[in-house]
Design an enzyme around this catalytic site. Sequence first.
Site, PDB file in Angstrom:
ATOM      1  N   HIS A 185       0.625  -1.244   0.119  1.00  0.00           N
ATOM      2  CA  HIS A 185      -0.009  -0.049  -0.195  1.00  0.00           C
ATOM      3  C   HIS A 185       0.780   1.305   0.094  1.00  0.00           C
ATOM      4  CE1 HIS A 185      -3.909   2.099   0.865  1.00  0.00           C
ATOM      5  NE2 HIS A 185      -4.303   0.904   0.342  1.00  0.00           N
ATOM      6  N   HIS A 285      -7.193  -2.717 -11.167  1.00  0.00           N
ATOM      7  CA  HIS A 285      -7.434  -2.392  -9.779  1.00  0.00           C
ATOM      8  C   HIS A 285      -8.685  -1.920  -9.529  1.00  0.00           C
ATOM      9  CE1 HIS A 285      -7.243   0.953  -6.588  1.00  0.00           C
ATOM     10  NE2 HIS A 285      -6.692  -0.311  -6.021  1.00  0.00           N
TER      11      HIS A 285
END
Length: 382
Positions: A185, A285
Site C-alpha cells: 500500500h 485495480h
Amino acid sequence: MKITKLSTFIVPPRWLFLKIETDEGIVGWGEPVVEGRALTVETAVHELADYLVGTDPMRIEDHWNVLYRGGFYRGGAIHMSALAGIDQALWDIKGKALGQPVHQLLGGRCRDRIKIYSWIGGDRPSDVAASARAAVAGGAQALKMNGCEELQFVDSHARIDRAVESVALVREAVGPHVGIGVDFHGRVHRPMAKVLVRELEPYRLMFIEEPVLSENREALREIASHASVPIALGERLYSRWDFKAVLQEGLVDIIQPDLSHAGGITECRKIAAMAEAFDVALAPHCPLGPIALAACLQVDAVSYNACIQEQSLGIHYNAGNDLLDYVSNPGVFHYEDGYVAIPDGPGLGVEIDEAYVIERAKEGHRWRNPIWRHRDGSFAEW
C-alpha cells in the site's frame, strides 16, 4: 445522436456515478471518482461537460483526445478520473446504440470468464486467518490482504515479524495453492521493503503490490532485481505515459491500472497492449462500484495478458452500501469457482437502478481516508 446532459451522483459508500444522456433517449453510465476527492472530480466532470454537450457520443477516440489534450495542462488523478468516467459512459452509449457489449466493439472477447480475488482483513489486518478461511469456503481461489501497518523508514524487526506472521497465518489457513496477494500500500520505504520482500519469500505469494510508492522507481528497480515474487503496481499511475518508463525499465510483472482513474476503457486498453508487448500481465485495480467493475471486465475480455480481476464485494470500505445495491441485474456479476463471467449485455452490460441511485445521492458521502501518524508524531503513509 447528440449528447444533451451530464448528471453526477455522489453515493455511499464512497463512489461517484455519472449519467450521460442523448437526444435519442440512450443513456450511458460511468464511474469517475478518486476515493476521498469525489467532489473535486465531480467539478472536473462538469468542466469537461462544456465541450461534450451537443457533440456526437459515438466519436469516443476524438473526444478522449480533446478532453485529454485540449486543456493544455493534462494528466494526474483528478483529470484522468473525470475523463475515465466520461469514457466509460460513452462506451456504454455506443454499445447500447449498436446492441453489442463493449468487448464486441473492441474486437471480441478472448476469454469467457476471469479469475477474481477477494479482500480479507482491513486497513490494519487482525483476524485475517478466519477471514481467509471464510473467503475460500465461499469459493474464492485468490485473496489479497494488507501486508503491514505503517512503517518508519527504518523500523523494528518486531514490526517485520508481525507482518510476516499475518501472511504465514493466512497461508496456513488456506493451504499451499490458494493465491495470496500482499499489498504494501505504499506504506513501506526502501530499507524496510528490502527486508519484507526477503522475509515473505517462503510463502509462495501470488504477487506483492506497491512494495514502494510508484514514484520511487530507483528503489523498485533494486527490489525487483532481488525478488522472485511477482511485483505489481499501477493504481496510482494514470496514463500510458506514466506506465511507459515502468514497462521500459522492466520494473514490474503485473500492472494494475484503474479503469476509473487511468482514462477509462480507451486508455486502459492501450496500457494493456503496451504491457503485453513487454510480457507483463494485467490485473486491473477495482475497489470501487459496479460500473467500474463492468468496465474492467470489458477490458479483461479483450486483453490476452489479463490474469486476474479485483472486485469490491464485501470489502471493508463498503459501509452502508455494497457492490450489488445499485444494480438491477445483479446476476451480471455471477461469481462461481473463483471466477466471474464476462458480461454479454449491450454496452457495459450492467443495468443501473437509477431510482435507487437518486435516493442514495440524497445522503451522499464525504469519505476520507484515515490520517495515520507514527509513534514520534510524524505523518505515516496510509
